[in-house]
Scaffold this motif. Structure first.
Motif, PDB file in Angstrom:
ATOM      1  N   ARG A   8       0.835  -1.202   0.000  1.00 46.55           N
ATOM      2  CA  ARG A   8       0.000   0.000   0.000  1.00 46.55           C
ATOM      3  C   ARG A   8       0.873   1.256   0.000  1.00 46.55           C
ATOM      4  O   ARG A   8       0.566   2.225  -0.713  1.00 46.55           O
ATOM      5  CB  ARG A   8      -0.940  -0.010   1.207  1.00 46.55           C
ATOM      6  N   ASP A   9       1.935   1.240   0.777  1.00 51.14           N
ATOM      7  CA  ASP A   9       2.837   2.396   0.817  1.00 51.14           C
ATOM      8  C   ASP A   9       3.454   2.657  -0.553  1.00 51.14           C
ATOM      9  O   ASP A   9       3.696   3.819  -0.925  1.00 51.14           O
ATOM     10  CB  ASP A   9       3.944   2.168   1.849  1.00 51.14           C
ATOM     11  N   ARG A  10       3.706   1.610  -1.296  1.00 48.60           N
ATOM     12  CA  ARG A  10       4.322   1.746  -2.617  1.00 48.60           C
ATOM     13  C   ARG A  10       3.284   1.934  -3.724  1.00 48.60           C
ATOM     14  O   ARG A  10       3.639   1.992  -4.899  1.00 48.60           O
ATOM     15  CB  ARG A  10       5.156   0.502  -2.914  1.00 48.60           C
ATOM     16  N   HIS A  11       2.001   1.974  -3.335  1.00 50.25           N
ATOM     17  CA  HIS A  11       0.910   2.128  -4.308  1.00 50.25           C
ATOM     18  C   HIS A  11       0.903   0.997  -5.331  1.00 50.25           C
ATOM     19  O   HIS A  11       0.567   1.195  -6.492  1.00 50.25           O
ATOM     20  CB  HIS A  11       0.989   3.495  -5.011  1.00 50.25           C
ATOM     21  N   ASP A  12       1.286  -0.190  -4.857  1.00 53.73           N
ATOM     22  CA  ASP A  12       1.203  -1.395  -5.673  1.00 53.73           C
ATOM     23  C   ASP A  12      -0.196  -1.973  -5.462  1.00 53.73           C
ATOM     24  O   ASP A  12      -0.423  -2.814  -4.602  1.00 53.73           O
ATOM     25  CB  ASP A  12       2.287  -2.390  -5.256  1.00 53.73           C
TER      26      ASP A  12
END
Length: 397
Positions: A367-371
């Motif tokens: 989620r932090d990496r917007h994956d």
């Protein structure tokens, strides 16, 4: 460059007698995702056939606003087609992801067909055609009607014996047709989940309560149904029935005096409905790994166990598309199949192994990496774990 978007299709079959709640279930699955108040930061659910989507949304709104039950499907099998579209999808992102869009084919076998004879050759042909459409499914839900269990309280075996016998007879009637072309089936639903529909009518029950009732009252009938399904299959040991259980409630119903029609339907109180996507996408991958570890399974069967398991596993592990493409491009070539499957095995096992705190950590990182793809699939896996913790689902170990 690969086609954009890249699509991964998953199939699920839903069986239930008339009135068991199949139409309410699919309407309750789709309808809430179309409301403006619905929030999902990872994906949107779209009906691939707009007319079909409008009918489902209409049924949902009529239940929500006027407590009107949807009309049952009586005459033909329906495949509801949904697309789970990832947010912030772009061509640049697509080059990095194993796939961009998850499609769910939801196959509905009409409940009337379990208890009525076909009206002529045309309907018989439709029934057999529907079985053909079901073949791609990895997972099948068998609905046990919670209302019928109340109606037969204390002698539930009367209802359950009839229920499982009807399922078994319908499979036997289709058996010759299904086996006529190539003999035992390589591709067929191999995970059969027994699901208690209308579980809100049994507020004190856990999924173990449901399982224990079925085993006490109908273990022999469940075994007979399993043996009948196994008789269709190539490598029948790769089959689970009577090992996976689920509580389902599409809504909370307040009934009018007399108990025949609802006065109010609260569609915010649902149980198990949000597990449909995780069940269709993640559970087959996990079961394939279990079966490969336990049994010596022919390659032609392995290839059809859990369609798309390789791609889903790669997405769970955050592998880039180019890596996936290079690894999997020779799967279809017989002379290289053994080597490819040897390479696949540790990848599938690694994707399944992540659980508990480690899985939450992977999800948070994605989620932090917007994956969005990895976030969605790890969330599906977390949802399955949580369903077991909440005593809503119980899966084969």
């Amino acid at each position: 460059m690969a086609n954009f978007p890249k699509v991964q299709e998953q199939n699920i079959a839903v069986f239930g007698e008339a009135g068991s709640g199949k139409t309410v279930l699919v309407s309750s699955f789709y309808g809430p995702t179309q409301e403006s108040a619905y929030q999902n930061d990872l994906w949107d659910l779209v009906a691939l056939q707009p007319g079909q989507g409008n009918r489902l949304l209409q049924s949902y709104l009529e239940m929500r606003d006027t407590a009107t039950m949807p009309i049952q499907n009586r005459f033909s099998g329906i495949t509801y087609q949904f697309a789970v579209k990832l947010k912030t999808t772009s061509l640049r992102e697509s080059t990095k992801r194993p796939f961009d869009e998850l499609r769910l084919m939801w196959h509905d076998y009409p409940g009337e067909w379990f208890t009525t004879d076909p009206e002529g050759d045309e309907e018989q042909a439709r029934r057999l055609e529907t079985w053909g459409n079901l073949l791609k499914s990895d997972v099948a839900l068998i609905l046990v009607d919670g209302q019928k269990l109340l109606d037969f309280r204390g002698e539930e075996e009367r209802y359950l014996t009839s229920l499982f016998a009807n399922y078994r007879q319908n499979i036997l009637l289709a058996k010759d047709h299904l086996l006529a072309k190539n003999g035992p089936l390589v591709e067929f639903p191999r995970i059969w989940i027994l699901a208690l529909s209308k579980s809100d009518l049994h507020p004190g029950w856990t999924v173990e309560s449901f399982r224990d009732l079925l085993i006490r009252k109908s273990a022999g009938e469940m075994n007979s149904l399993r043996e009948t399904i196994a008789s269709l299959l190539d490598t029948p040991k790769a089959l689970s029935l009577g090992e996976d259980f689920l509580l389902l409630s599409s809504a909370k119903f307040q009934m009018k005096p007399g108990g025949y029609e609802p006065s109010e339907i609260d569609l915010t109180q649902r149980v198990g409905v949000d597990l449909v996507l995780p069940l269709a996408s993640i559970l087959p991958l996990e079961r394939r790994v279990q079966w490969q570890q336990q049994f010596d399974i022919p390659l032609k069967v392995v290839d059809k166990l859990a369609d798309g398991a390789d791609v889903i596993a790669a997405a769970l592990l955050g592998m880039k598309f180019k890596t996936v493409e290079k690894l999997f491009k020779n799967v279809a070539k017989t002379n290289k199949a053994i080597g490819v499957f040897t390479q696949l095995t540790p990848i599938l096992a690694a994707a399944v192994a992540a659980a508990g705190p480690k899985l939450k950590e992977i999800n948070a990182e994605a989620r932090d990496r917007h994956d969005h793809l990895r976030s969605m699939l790890t969330q599906f896996k977390l949802d399955l774990e949580q369903s077991v913790t909440d005593n809503v689902a119980l899966f084969r170990k």
